[in-house]
Design a protein around this motif. Sequence first.
Motif, short mmCIF file in Angstrom:
data_model
loop_
_atom_site.label_atom_id
_atom_site.label_comp_id
_atom_site.label_asym_id
_atom_site.label_seq_id
_atom_site.Cartn_x
_atom_site.Cartn_y
_atom_site.Cartn_z
N MET A 73 -8.23 -1.66 1.21
CA MET A 73 -7.20 -1.80 0.18
C MET A 73 -7.84 -2.03 -1.20
O MET A 73 -7.38 -1.48 -2.21
N VAL A 75 0.83 -1.20 0.00
CA VAL A 75 0.00 0.00 0.00
C VAL A 75 0.87 1.25 0.00
O VAL A 75 0.63 2.20 -0.77
N ALA A 119 -7.78 0.48 -4.60
CA ALA A 119 -7.38 0.03 -5.93
C ALA A 119 -8.30 0.56 -7.02
O ALA A 119 -7.86 0.71 -8.18
N LEU A 159 -2.45 -3.47 -5.60
CA LEU A 159 -3.30 -3.20 -4.44
C LEU A 159 -4.38 -4.27 -4.31
O LEU A 159 -4.72 -4.69 -3.18
#
Length: 422
Positions: free
Chosen positions: A307, A246, A311, A385
């Motif tokens: 996460m 990340v 993305a 990601l």
Amino acid sequence: MTALDEATAPAPPLRHNRDFVLLWTGNWLQFFGSRMSTVCYPLLALQISGGSAQAVGLASAAAVLPQAVVQLPAGVLVDRWDRRAVMRWCAIGRVLVLAAVAAAMALHGLGMGLLLVLIAADVSLAIVASLAERAAVRTVVPASHLPAALSQNEARGRIAGLLGGPAGTVLFTWLRWSPFLAATLGALIAAVNLRYIRADLQAGPPERRRPLHQDLADALRWLRGQQALRAMLPVVTASTALLQVVMLGLVVVLVKEQGQPESTVGLVLGISGCGGLLGALTGRWFMDRLRLPVLLIGGLALWAVLMAAMAVSTGALLLGVLFAVMNLIGAVFGVATAVYQVTTTPHGLQGRVAALSGLVIALGSTVGASGAGKLLDAWGGRSALLVAAVGMALTALVAAAVPAVRRARIPAVSRPGPAPAG
């Protein structure tokens, strides 16, 4: 007031705990100075070398290497020696090291070789002092205030991270040696504060000196018997490694894929830092309402969702907000896992267990950073990601499947007295 009344009377607030205030403020100033010097070391290496990227890499390596080399022997020393003396000598040592950097710069006598030695010495002393302080907190505060004390320590680190970097770069632009002089003053105040702490910070009664590996074996033997802690350590390590994707992925997405200016990365990191600070300040609130397994497993699952959202998100502001929520969860993790480790570990093993845990997590971060670079090169920012989000979801499922993690509880402990190690 009778002895029974004194024993059952509620403990005064942390702000009235003289020893904790002295310990917290001194180390906050030292920690703030450390953030200023850390951000300036690569800039200084760049200046000394005439713009060499290799010199910047060497300076970074000198700051990272002690994490692998110093952790374990530092943990043993913290458990053998008076922790107040350890912190004082480390603070005095940092005064000398940082003053040497400032003086060598002012006299135009600082070369790359000397700079690398001073960086390694500064970071090594900071590692030893940090382990000693973490072990000492349990002694200077009552058990009921331990979550709040560790929350404030976490918040201290977040504030130093938010303000120390910008302050260091501003001072470095003004006078190259000034951030190191400011860090010297912070370490000096920390050394003075430790002189006036009344609590007995001795790790235990003097024992026959043993080889280093035997003391480490005691900690490993104890850790093997702790099913929950033994299971949580690889889970936390894996999640820390995935977080490196990340951190690096944000730079790739913002700068390379979206064409944003480099300053946008600073904006996102600033927003995310505010989330981390909020998490540190509210860590005890969450711990009072949610059990440790819920915080751990639920937090990992939320990380996976966030996460995945990062993305598919566009715009620096939205990415900053999502990353801020991740940092909030991470700060709560930091408080909860620190409280669990401190309260379950015997007083005489605090330094060694913290050092072993820190070393494993640091190695995970190193592997994660290395793997993240290869993943980003091969898949690009957004796809990387998504891969990291799937990995985080699997980590949450593994944690939920381990009975020892689901049964983990933070025990109620009393203030420890001196106890033998082992």
